[in-house]
Design a protein around this motif. Structure first.
Motif, PDB file in Angstrom:
ATOM      1  N   GLY A  68      25.767  30.148  73.931  1.00 21.05           N
ATOM      2  CA  GLY A  68      24.876  30.774  74.560  1.00 21.05           C
ATOM      3  C   GLY A  68      25.666  32.064  75.642  1.00 21.05           C
ATOM      4  N   SER A  69      25.293  33.240  75.770  1.00 17.96           N
ATOM      5  CA  SER A  69      26.147  33.944  76.786  1.00 17.96           C
ATOM      6  C   SER A  69      25.999  33.488  78.227  1.00 17.96           C
ATOM      7  N   ASP A  70      24.961  32.759  78.478  1.00 14.41           N
ATOM      8  CA  ASP A  70      24.915  32.028  79.907  1.00 14.41           C
ATOM      9  C   ASP A  70      26.115  31.056  80.227  1.00 14.41           C
ATOM     10  N   LEU A 110      28.904  33.661  80.437  1.00 14.13           N
ATOM     11  CA  LEU A 110      28.900  34.335  81.968  1.00 14.13           C
ATOM     12  C   LEU A 110      29.588  33.254  82.685  1.00 14.13           C
ATOM     13  N   TYR A 170      19.348  39.888  86.426  1.00 16.87           N
ATOM     14  CA  TYR A 170      19.395  38.512  85.858  1.00 16.87           C
ATOM     15  C   TYR A 170      19.516  37.768  87.039  1.00 16.87           C
ATOM     16  N   TYR A 190      22.751  35.178  88.102  1.00 22.44           N
ATOM     17  CA  TYR A 190      23.915  35.849  88.756  1.00 22.44           C
ATOM     18  C   TYR A 190      24.173  34.975  90.172  1.00 22.44           C
ATOM     19  N   PRO A 243      23.598  43.808  83.984  1.00 26.40           N
ATOM     20  CA  PRO A 243      22.863  43.883  82.549  1.00 26.40           C
ATOM     21  C   PRO A 243      22.657  45.333  82.426  1.00 26.40           C
ATOM     22  N   ALA A 277      17.862  43.933  83.344  1.00 20.11           N
ATOM     23  CA  ALA A 277      16.631  43.016  83.385  1.00 20.11           C
ATOM     24  C   ALA A 277      16.082  42.624  84.961  1.00 20.11           C
ATOM     25  N   ASP A 323      26.780  42.942  81.062  1.00 19.41           N
ATOM     26  CA  ASP A 323      25.846  41.883  80.258  1.00 19.41           C
ATOM     27  C   ASP A 323      24.976  42.591  79.335  1.00 19.41           C
ATOM     28  N   ALA A 329      22.713  41.914  77.014  1.00 16.15           N
ATOM     29  CA  ALA A 329      21.987  41.338  76.169  1.00 16.15           C
ATOM     30  C   ALA A 329      20.814  41.934  75.478  1.00 16.15           C
ATOM     31  N   TYR A 330      20.594  43.123  75.935  1.00 19.66           N
ATOM     32  CA  TYR A 330      19.461  43.956  75.416  1.00 19.66           C
ATOM     33  C   TYR A 330      19.997  45.280  74.976  1.00 19.66           C
ATOM     34  N   THR A 332      24.669  38.440  73.212  1.00 15.13           N
ATOM     35  CA  THR A 332      24.056  37.152  72.893  1.00 15.13           C
ATOM     36  C   THR A 332      23.438  37.330  71.738  1.00 15.13           C
ATOM     37  N   SER A 382      20.782  35.546  71.331  1.00 12.75           N
ATOM     38  CA  SER A 382      19.427  35.024  71.565  1.00 12.75           C
ATOM     39  C   SER A 382      18.414  36.043  71.429  1.00 12.75           C
ATOM     40  N   LYS A 383      18.708  37.471  71.511  1.00 13.95           N
ATOM     41  CA  LYS A 383      17.550  38.363  71.757  1.00 13.95           C
ATOM     42  C   LYS A 383      17.543  39.185  70.414  1.00 13.95           C
ATOM     43  N   ARG A 420      22.137  28.960  70.338  1.00 19.76           N
ATOM     44  CA  ARG A 420      23.164  28.896  71.800  1.00 19.76           C
ATOM     45  C   ARG A 420      24.533  29.639  71.367  1.00 19.76           C
ATOM     46  N   ILE A 421      24.668  30.841  70.815  1.00 26.96           N
ATOM     47  CA  ILE A 421      25.785  31.586  70.678  1.00 26.96           C
ATOM     48  C   ILE A 421      25.852  32.772  71.325  1.00 26.96           C
TER      49      ILE A 421
HETATM   50  C1  LIG Z   1      18.457  36.251  77.975  1.00 22.78           C
HETATM   51  C2  LIG Z   1      19.850  36.682  78.844  1.00 22.78           C
HETATM   52  C3  LIG Z   1      21.065  36.047  78.755  1.00 22.78           C
HETATM   53  C4  LIG Z   1      21.204  34.744  78.122  1.00 22.78           C
HETATM   54  O1  LIG Z   1      21.427  34.656  76.792  1.00 22.78           O
HETATM   55  P1  LIG Z   1      21.837  33.321  76.161  1.00 22.78           P
HETATM   56  O2  LIG Z   1      22.710  33.978  75.197  1.00 22.78           O
HETATM   57  O3  LIG Z   1      20.623  32.670  75.389  1.00 22.78           O
HETATM   58  O4  LIG Z   1      22.399  32.339  77.170  1.00 22.78           O
HETATM   59  C5  LIG Z   1      22.190  36.582  79.582  1.00 22.78           C
HETATM   60  N1  LIG Z   1      21.915  37.846  80.206  1.00 22.78           N
HETATM   61  C6  LIG Z   1      20.590  38.311  80.233  1.00 22.78           C
HETATM   62  C7  LIG Z   1      20.579  39.685  81.235  1.00 22.78           C
HETATM   63  C8  LIG Z   1      19.599  37.925  79.583  1.00 22.78           C
HETATM   64  O5  LIG Z   1      18.548  38.509  79.667  1.00 22.78           O
END
Ligand SMILES: *Cc1c(COP(=O)(O)O)cnc(C)c1O
Length: 352
Positions: A82-84, A87, A109, A112, A151, A155, A182, A184-185, A208, A210-211, A219-220
């Motif tokens: 996961g990107s968590d 990070l 986010y 942080y 990000p 977010a 970051d 993610a989006y 990530t 995830s989105k 979880r990658i």
């Molecule tokens: C969802 C999200 C992540 C986490 O993503 P994972 O890969 O599911 O851990 C990281 N940063 C931001 C800003 C997010 O919204």
């Protein structure tokens, strides 16, 4: 029994994952569409015998697929659980308090500050501008710093910083401190800063599955940056857990990233629904921040965010509310399928 460190932890609170009741789930920015059909095919034919061995600790195959997709070298790619996790490793590798505070926007986010506390990093939150956009000049005016993270799009606001402004920021910021973006989006309407990593050796871009790739369950996440930054992330990983990504997840991640056409299609649908929801809410007198993410951040004069959250929840729609000064009147609504979005709009018309 417990360490002092443990007693002082202040963990991140993730959005609710309901177990009993059926909700229209618009609270954690998951993708409403399934992952690429190639993933389903892979799972049908997957040989369980492959799970006997440890996964590749260098993620060789997936790094190649990611490198091909983003036109970079596999040596410029790191992979994590996961990107968590990526990070968390990056905070450990690049940020400390000796060089000053880590800088990030005030509303961003909320993981942080949790990582900062976990790793003992001092930080400074920079206020957003009046329109809730990130104030880039704040990053330049803050003097000695241990680094910068934000990000893009941000977010929970969904607001995007254009690539040209990022480039200008990178030119002005000190070259000896890491800037972590970051993304993610980013696939929902922005332009990735990955094209700048060759020029700025202090830029790390984190993404990530995830989105936009609809694979929050495996979880990658991954980071892209100069080889020296990537080597540092490997050093942290191998001081913690050599195998954070499993055989099955790595195989799924490889096949998913190749199906660009499918993901372009579902992303297009999400963007369309976002524009529709934004228009409909605005027509009902709501303020909706301009979003380039798979969610919108919105408020209605005279209503408290908590009240909106509660009333929608009673009606079976789960959105996200942050009990934080400055954004308490907002709710964050994930973009669902066309049907989910229509249902939500109908319900909002009915109850507010
Ligand atoms: C969802 C999200 C992540 C986490 O993503 P994972 O890969 O599911 O851990 C990281 N940063 C931001 C800003 C997010 O919204």
């Amino acid at each position: 029994m417990f360490s002092e460190r443990m007693k002082n932890l202040s963990p991140y609170v993730p959005g609710e994952q309901p177990r009993n009741r059926k909700f229209v789930k618009l609270n954690t920015n998951e993708n409403p569409y399934p992952p690429s059909p190639d993933v389903q095919e892979l799972l049908k034919g997957f040989d369980a015998g492959k799970l006997r061995l440890y996964p590749d600790p260098l993620f060789t195959d997936l790094r190649q697929v990611i490198a091909d997709r983003y036109h970079i070298d596999p040596k410029q790619v790191f992979v994590g659980n996961g990107s968590d996790e990526v990070l968390a490793f990056a905070f450990y590798a690049f940020f400390d308090s000796i060089n000053g505070d880590l800088l990030f926007p005030e509303h961003t986010y909320s993981f942080y500050p949790v990582y900062c506390d976990f790793h003992g990093i001092n930080y400074k939150k920079l206020p957003l501008k009046g329109d809730f956009s990130i104030d880039l000049s704040g990053f330049l005016a803050s003097g000695k710093t241990s680094g910068v993270i934000f990000p893009n799009p941000n977010a929970p606001t969904g607001m995007l910083i254009e690539l040209a402004a990022i480039e200008e920021l990178m030119e002005k910021l000190p070259k000896d401190r890491v800037v972590l973006i970051d993304e993610a989006y980013i696939d929902f309407g922005g332009e990735s800063a990955v094209s700048l990593i060759g020029r700025f050796k202090n830029l790390l871009v984190v993404k990530t599955y995830s989105k936009s790739l609809s694979l929050a369950g495996i979880r990658i996440g991954f980071a892209m940056g100069d080889e020296k930054l990537i080597d540092a992330l490997f050093a942290v990983k191998d001081s913690f857990n050599s195998y954070p990504a499993d055989v099955l997840s790595l195989a799924i991640a490889e096949i998913a990233m190749k199906d660009v056409a499918y993901y372009d299609g579902i992303t297009e649908r999400i963007i369309k629904s976002r524009e529709t929801l934004t228009r409909e809410l605005a027509a009902l007198g709501w303020e909706v921040l301009p979003s380039k993410a798979n969610f919108v951040f919105a408020r209605k004069e005279g209503l408290d965010g908590r009240e909106i959250y509660d009333r929608l929840r009673e009606e079976g729609f789960l959105v996200r509310h942050f009990n934080t000064d400055g954004i308490r009147d907002f709710v964050r609504i994930t973009i669902g399928t066309e049907e989910m979005t229509e249902g939500l709009t109908r319900k909002i018309k009915e109850i507010f």
